[in-house]
Scaffold this active site. Structure first.
Site, PDB file in Angstrom:
ATOM      1  N   GLN A 182      -9.793  60.424  28.371  1.00 52.86           N
ATOM      2  CA  GLN A 182      -9.794  59.121  27.698  1.00 52.86           C
ATOM      3  C   GLN A 182     -10.993  58.271  28.083  1.00 52.86           C
ATOM      4  O   GLN A 182     -11.393  57.385  27.326  1.00 52.86           O
ATOM      5  CB  GLN A 182      -8.502  58.359  28.025  1.00 52.86           C
ATOM      6  N   CYS A 329       7.877  61.996  20.820  1.00 52.09           N
ATOM      7  CA  CYS A 329       8.749  62.894  20.063  1.00 52.09           C
ATOM      8  C   CYS A 329       8.663  64.283  20.668  1.00 52.09           C
ATOM      9  O   CYS A 329       7.708  65.008  20.426  1.00 52.09           O
ATOM     10  CB  CYS A 329       8.313  62.963  18.608  1.00 52.09           C
TER      11      CYS A 329
END
Ligand SMILES: *Cc1c(COP(=O)(O)O)cnc(C)c1O
Length: 405
Positions: A182, A329
């Protein structure tokens, strides 16, 4: 009028910069050679392109080109770093130290190594996502071979004190790996000055193509080695076999070069937009920014909207604005984010959290539109919510029981 949908999920992936794509195109059909073909010009052309990209990528983190091992991305680079060090330094010890808020590919690799006889220490973080460096140092034993701490967190953007962690590792003669997926291309990184031994990064998080990344492996002071996890033709100094993804690597190099050149200006522009979004949304009541706001990446904000049901909030605008929620999820279940939970957020609040991650191609108009849409959605959902009503009536919400969704 802004064009919809708006993409504010740049921490999941970024679009390929058109300048990067342009550099890549010749390497699909015209200059298609195998970079390992030493016997003819097709191979030489491909090899030359890979060498150049290796220099561009190395420069982004102030490494030597020979220290760059190209991989299929950061998941592979992280696997290679952890498994490769564990196998290479087995005689020295079996203990690895990492953090509970790492990316799944670090945590799952550690879990895998745990079954192979590794001992893993998972350090906790405080309510702002920060590590306690005394705890880190105290966790080191004579059996410790590796500390792996991400450069910046993908959900909250928090930047760990990399130089300080590297100094602790050095003091105890332990290797230090950082997952910089990142941070690379977003904030300056210098593997020399910061004392990093191994570092992972990925092209598709910095406006390059998907399916390519690298592991930086230090060659001097100390010379670090990792056992290959992919055996074959001995590519990448024997550490990662397999025909190189030449167009991808060319794109990775081009992306790295642009990032190095434009990083400072881009960070200033994005942090201004990010702050505008954050301040505007904080005008709503009971809104909280997750993670330390001082030491963080310029383009990420993770915000909890109390007393709003997270899924409902997402559904209210996710056709027009692409963001990530505080729920991961996993297969069929909607699990609250383990990173937010590690900061001490309850399931409810973790579910009510949204990560906005800005990128090179976002405009101020898009941010203005987002502010309005999110504010409207939160206000509307709260107006419909019995919990919000109870909260406004001053009922002690700690006594109210409610079920996780
Ligand atoms: C995206 C990401 C990864 C995985 O990278 P891939 O190149 O997609 O495999 C690993 N770590 C962090 C922190 C990430 O954000």
């Amino acid at each position: 009028m802004v064009k919809l949908p708006i993409y504010l999920d740049n921490s999941a992936t970024t679009p390929v910069d058109p300048r990067v794509l342009e550099q890549m195109i010749p390497y699909f059909s015209e200059k298609f050679g195998n970079a390992a073909s030493r016997s003819h010009p097709f191979g030489w052309v491909a090899e030359e392109a890979v060498d150049y990209a290796r220099e561009q990528v190395a420069k982004l983190i102030n490494a030597d080109p020979k220290e760059i091992i190209f991989t299929s991305g950061s998941t592979e680079a992280n696997n290679l770093a952890l498994k490769g060090v564990f196998e290479m330094y087995r005689e020295k010890g079996n203990h690895i130290i990492t953090v509970t808020t790492e990316h799944k590919c670090i945590l799952d690799t550690c879990k895998h190594l745990g079954k192979q006889g590794a001992e893993i220490t998972y350090l906790n973080v405080n309510d702002e996502g920060e590590l306690n460096l005394q705890e880190l140092e105290a966790a080191i034993t004579p059996k410790t071979i590796l500390i792996s701490v991400m450069y910046a967190n993908n959900e909250i953007g928090l930047i760990h004190p990399i130089k300080e962690i590297a100094a602790i590792a050095k003091k105890h003669n332990v290797l230090f790996h950082t997952d910089a997926t990142q941070a690379a291309g977003k904030v300056p990184i210098d593997v020399q000055a910061e004392g990093i031994h191994l570092l992972s990064m990925s092209a598709h998080k910095m406006y390059g193509p998907k399916g390519v990344g690298c592991l930086y492996v230090r060659r001097k002071n100390p010379r670090v080695k990792v056992t290959a996890q992919m055996d074959g033709g001995g590519h990448e100094r024997g550490m990662r076999s397999g025909t190189l993804n030449v167009p991808g690597i060319v794109g990775f190099g081009a992306a790295a070069e642009i990032n190095l050149k434009e990083m400072i200006d881009e960070a200033a522009r994005l942090s201004k937009l990010r702050d505008k979004l954050e301040y505007a949304l904080m005008e709503l009541e009971e809104v909280h920014v997750n993670g330390n706001r001082e030491h963080r990446l310029p383009h990420i904000t993770n915000i909890s909207f109390k007393w709003v049901e997270g899924e409902g909030l997402m559904m209210a605008f996710n056709k027009d604005i692409a963001v990530s929620s505080g729920s991961a999820c996993t297969s069929a279940s909607l699990e609250p984010s383990y990173v937010l939970k590690a900061l001490g957020l309850g399931d409810e609040l973790a579910h009510s959290s949204i990560r906005f991650s800005l990128g090179r191609f976002n405009t101020e108009d898009q941010i203005d539109f987002t502010i309005q849409r999110v504010k409207d959605a939160v206000t509307k959902l709260r107006d419909l919510s019995p919990l919000w009503e109870m909260y406004k009536e001053g009922i002690d919400m700690a006594t109210v029981e409610f079920k996780a969704h």
